[in-house]
Scaffold this motif. Structure first.
Motif, PDB file in Angstrom:
ATOM      1  N   ALA A  55       0.660  -1.100  -0.212  1.00 16.48           N
ATOM      2  CA  ALA A  55       0.034  -0.003  -0.024  1.00 16.48           C
ATOM      3  C   ALA A  55       0.973   1.307  -0.133  1.00 16.48           C
ATOM      4  N   GLY A  56       0.178   2.390  -0.302  1.00 12.84           N
ATOM      5  CA  GLY A  56       0.868   3.597  -0.278  1.00 12.84           C
ATOM      6  C   GLY A  56       1.668   3.888  -1.634  1.00 12.84           C
ATOM      7  N   ALA A  57       2.825   4.381  -1.715  1.00  6.56           N
ATOM      8  CA  ALA A  57       3.652   5.083  -2.961  1.00  6.56           C
ATOM      9  C   ALA A  57       3.659   3.847  -4.036  1.00  6.56           C
ATOM     10  N   PRO A  58       4.032   2.495  -3.651  1.00  4.17           N
ATOM     11  CA  PRO A  58       4.022   1.505  -4.840  1.00  4.17           C
ATOM     12  C   PRO A  58       2.711   1.556  -5.670  1.00  4.17           C
ATOM     13  N   VAL A  59       1.611   1.856  -5.166  1.00  6.48           N
ATOM     14  CA  VAL A  59       0.474   1.793  -6.090  1.00  6.48           C
ATOM     15  C   VAL A  59       0.354   2.770  -6.837  1.00  6.48           C
ATOM     16  N   ASP A  60       0.719   3.928  -6.529  1.00  4.98           N
ATOM     17  CA  ASP A  60       0.709   4.905  -7.612  1.00  4.98           C
ATOM     18  C   ASP A  60       1.954   4.916  -8.550  1.00  4.98           C
ATOM     19  N   GLY A  61       3.028   4.442  -8.097  1.00  3.56           N
ATOM     20  CA  GLY A  61       4.451   3.934  -8.976  1.00  3.56           C
ATOM     21  C   GLY A  61       3.689   3.128 -10.075  1.00  3.56           C
ATOM     22  N   VAL A  62       3.124   1.993  -9.719  1.00  4.05           N
ATOM     23  CA  VAL A  62       2.677   1.129 -10.989  1.00  4.05           C
ATOM     24  C   VAL A  62       1.559   1.922 -11.509  1.00  4.05           C
ATOM     25  N   CYS A  63       0.719   2.552 -11.203  1.00  2.00           N
ATOM     26  CA  CYS A  63      -0.262   3.307 -12.202  1.00  2.00           C
ATOM     27  C   CYS A  63       0.692   3.958 -13.080  1.00  2.00           C
ATOM     28  N   SER A  64       1.461   5.084 -12.492  1.00  2.00           N
ATOM     29  CA  SER A  64       2.160   5.878 -13.509  1.00  2.00           C
ATOM     30  C   SER A  64       2.767   4.985 -14.384  1.00  2.00           C
TER      31      SER A  64
ATOM     32  N   LEU B  69       2.154   2.166 -15.840  1.00  2.00           N
ATOM     33  CA  LEU B  69       1.085   1.588 -16.758  1.00  2.00           C
ATOM     34  C   LEU B  69       0.615   2.622 -17.729  1.00  2.00           C
ATOM     35  N   PHE B  70       0.326   3.937 -17.063  1.00  2.09           N
ATOM     36  CA  PHE B  70      -0.001   5.049 -17.999  1.00  2.09           C
ATOM     37  C   PHE B  70       1.068   5.237 -19.114  1.00  2.09           C
ATOM     38  N   ALA B  71       2.221   5.239 -18.817  1.00  9.26           N
ATOM     39  CA  ALA B  71       3.386   5.341 -19.829  1.00  9.26           C
ATOM     40  C   ALA B  71       3.707   4.340 -20.712  1.00  9.26           C
ATOM     41  N   ALA B  72       3.174   2.933 -20.283  1.00 12.49           N
ATOM     42  CA  ALA B  72       3.162   1.834 -21.243  1.00 12.49           C
ATOM     43  C   ALA B  72       1.870   1.739 -22.217  1.00 12.49           C
ATOM     44  N   GLY B  73       0.933   2.538 -21.832  1.00  9.76           N
ATOM     45  CA  GLY B  73      -0.307   2.669 -22.649  1.00  9.76           C
ATOM     46  C   GLY B  73      -1.572   2.205 -22.333  1.00  9.76           C
ATOM     47  N   LEU B  74      -1.743   2.489 -20.977  1.00  7.51           N
ATOM     48  CA  LEU B  74      -2.956   2.008 -20.400  1.00  7.51           C
ATOM     49  C   LEU B  74      -4.063   2.766 -20.934  1.00  7.51           C
ATOM     50  N   GLU B  75      -5.431   2.374 -21.004  1.00  5.35           N
ATOM     51  CA  GLU B  75      -6.541   3.241 -21.518  1.00  5.35           C
ATOM     52  C   GLU B  75      -7.450   3.443 -20.735  1.00  5.35           C
TER      53      GLU B  75
END
Length: 508
Positions: free
Chosen positions: A86-95, A97-103
């Motif tokens: 929980a915490g920063a790692p969740v936001d890190g993965v989301c960022s 994923l956005f860079a990888a092309g998440l829609e």
């Protein structure tokens, strides 16, 4: 139904203990999984385990080298499970994923123990970038692998996509008895029975319910530990003998996962010394925050949850080992340290009743806390359904959750579990033995913060009048905070001019 194209059904990011076992569970239930971890060794190990567990099974767990490859491997809308701290790692993965092309219509599911307010904030922040969803998971390693209790919340359309998978991998119970249906065989999942998952509500609701689950878990564990110390120190029983008592209790109204494993722990020998393992384990217990969050939430909203809070405090006291060692040499205790033999059997019976009553009170506190928070947040929580999904898979699974389910089925507007006839009658009948157990503990000088606080909770709620009238008089005296009267309409405020010789009463 599982996707039958060449694309996979779901991605799992984070292959630690929980993530890997969730991935294997999903595979067992007929879905194709893409898996990724920053550590490639974990990816390789997960793929190898999937192959080894069911020889000859088609390749259904695909390891991915990066998030771009993972996104390309999944059917749309993509479903991605995050099993990261929980915490920063969740936001890190989301960022990432956005860079990888998440829609925007891809579904990202946070399965960690995130603080519920963080989940609410993330759903708002990521709107338009993805559908951020959450699902708390309870059950530990074995639960994740063969059937956890799942508490999903967030976008309802996202739940409709996720529901078939979640219902397939969740723990199952027999609907009539409420007992778990368990099978721990890779490739042979339990498909019969009722799944221990249900849509909880809007963003944050699932993580809040899991947080309270963990608060109850803290209390449940501490209650059992207090019973152990009373039997071990107060009666002089060996850990093995206490384990035998717990085994017996586990056949009755105290049947639960935690009671069962406690008996097993107490009867385990230390491989190094041959002594009881429990006596070789240092008496210092940590916490990861969810119990603390539950206690804080109860204080913030004004919901009494003393047994849950005392369980958190008990862990805090346990960490003060050097201070306890020092004070054990300075602070006096009672002269007698053990009960006479002719009183011991009656005490064991009384303690069983005390433990049951205190356990009911801790659940009552947790459910009342959820109800008060739901009202404040505008959530429509189904407490019968919540009790149902806790009957298997989760750490606090217990037989009497079936009774809680029935209590809320009978009265969905139940303000407190102690109002249910089944529980009010049981506690009324057992309260005499409950008091005997607490009296014995106090006379022996053995701390029972949770058992005793639960009794005070019970007595507070059965008291028509509490001394808060004096407290309000004190507050009015030193701070002119005013008070209401027993003989005037509710809401009318009064103040006595305490500093004036005449002490006149004024209606405000």
């Amino acid at each position: 139904m599982p996707n039958r194209s060449k694309l996979n059904d779901i991605g799992v990011i984070g292959l630690g203990v929980m993530g890997k076992n969730l991935a294997l569970n999903i595979v067992d239930n007929g879905y194709r999984v893409s898996a990724f971890d920053l550590d490639p060794v974990k990816v390789t190990a997960a793929v190898a385990q999937a192959r080894a567990e069911v020889p000859g099974r088609a390749q259904v767990l695909d390891g991915c080298n990066n998030l771009t490859d993972m996104l390309a491997s999944l059917a749309k809308p993509r479903i991605l499970v995050l099993s990261v701290p929980a915490g920063a790692p969740v936001d890190g993965v989301c960022s990432a994923l956005f860079a990888a092309g998440l829609e925007a219509d891809d579904i990202v599911i946070d399965t960690g123990n995130s603080l519920w307010t963080d989940t609410v904030e993330r759903e708002q922040r990521y709107a338009g970038k993805c559908v951020f969803f959450s699902s708390a998971v309870s059950g530990g390693e074995v639960g994740a692998r063969f059937g956890p209790s799942l508490m999903p919340s967030g976008d309802l359309k996202a739940w409709q996509h996720v529901a078939p998978i979640w219902k397939a991998i969740a723990a199952k119970v027999d609907g009539a008895t409420g007992l778990p249906i368990e099978r721990f065989e890779p490739g042979n999942p339990v498909t019969e029975g009722e799944p221990c998952t249900s849509y909880i509500g809007p963003a944050g609701a699932g993580h809040y319910v899991k947080m309270v689950h963990n608060g109850i878990e803290y209390a449940d564990m501490q209650l059992i530990c207090e019973a152990y110390q009373l039997l071990h120190d107060g009666l002089g029983m060996t850990p093995f003998a206490v384990g035998e008592v717990f085994k017996g209790w586990n056949q009755g109204s105290l049947n639960s996962y935690l009671m069962g494993i406690s008996a097993e722990v107490l009867q385990q020998d230390d491989p190094l010394t041959g002594k009881p393992l429990v006596e070789m384990i240092l008496d210092k217990a940590g916490q990861k925050g969810t119990g603390l969050w539950t206690a804080v939430s109860s204080l913030q909203i004004g919901c009494p949850a003393p047994t849950i809070a005392e369980a958190v405090y008990a862990r805090a006291v346990s960490t003060q080992k050097p201070l306890r060692l020092a004070l054990s040499q300075k602070l006096a205790g009672p002269a007698g340290t053990k009960l006479p033999e002719d009183e011991q059997q009656a005490f064991i019976q009384a303690l069983e009743s005390a433990l049951y009553c205190a356990k009911v009170c801790s659940y009552a506190q947790g459910f009342q806390l959820m109800a008060m928070t739901a009202k404040e947040q505008g959530w429509q929580l189904d407490f019968a359904e919540i009790a149902k999904i806790w009957r298997a898979g989760c750490i606090i699974r217990a037989t009497f959750l079936q009774s809680i389910t029935q209590a809320y089925r009978d009265n969905a507007e139940l303000h407190n579990l102690l109002m249910a006839d089944s529980f009010s009658q049981a506690l009324s009948q057992k309260q005499k033995e409950w008091r005997k157990a607490v009296i014995s503990a106090v006379s022996l000088g053995i701390p029972v913060p949770c058992i005793a606080s639960a009794l005070s909770y019970y007595d507070s709620y059965r008291s028509e009048t509490l001394p808060a009238n004096l407290l309000q008089g004190q507050r009015d005296y030193f701070g002119a905070h005013s008070f209401e009267r027993t003989d005037t309409p509710a809401g009318d405020k009064y103040h006595l001019n305490w500093s004036d010789a005449k002490r006149e009463l004024h209606k405000l």
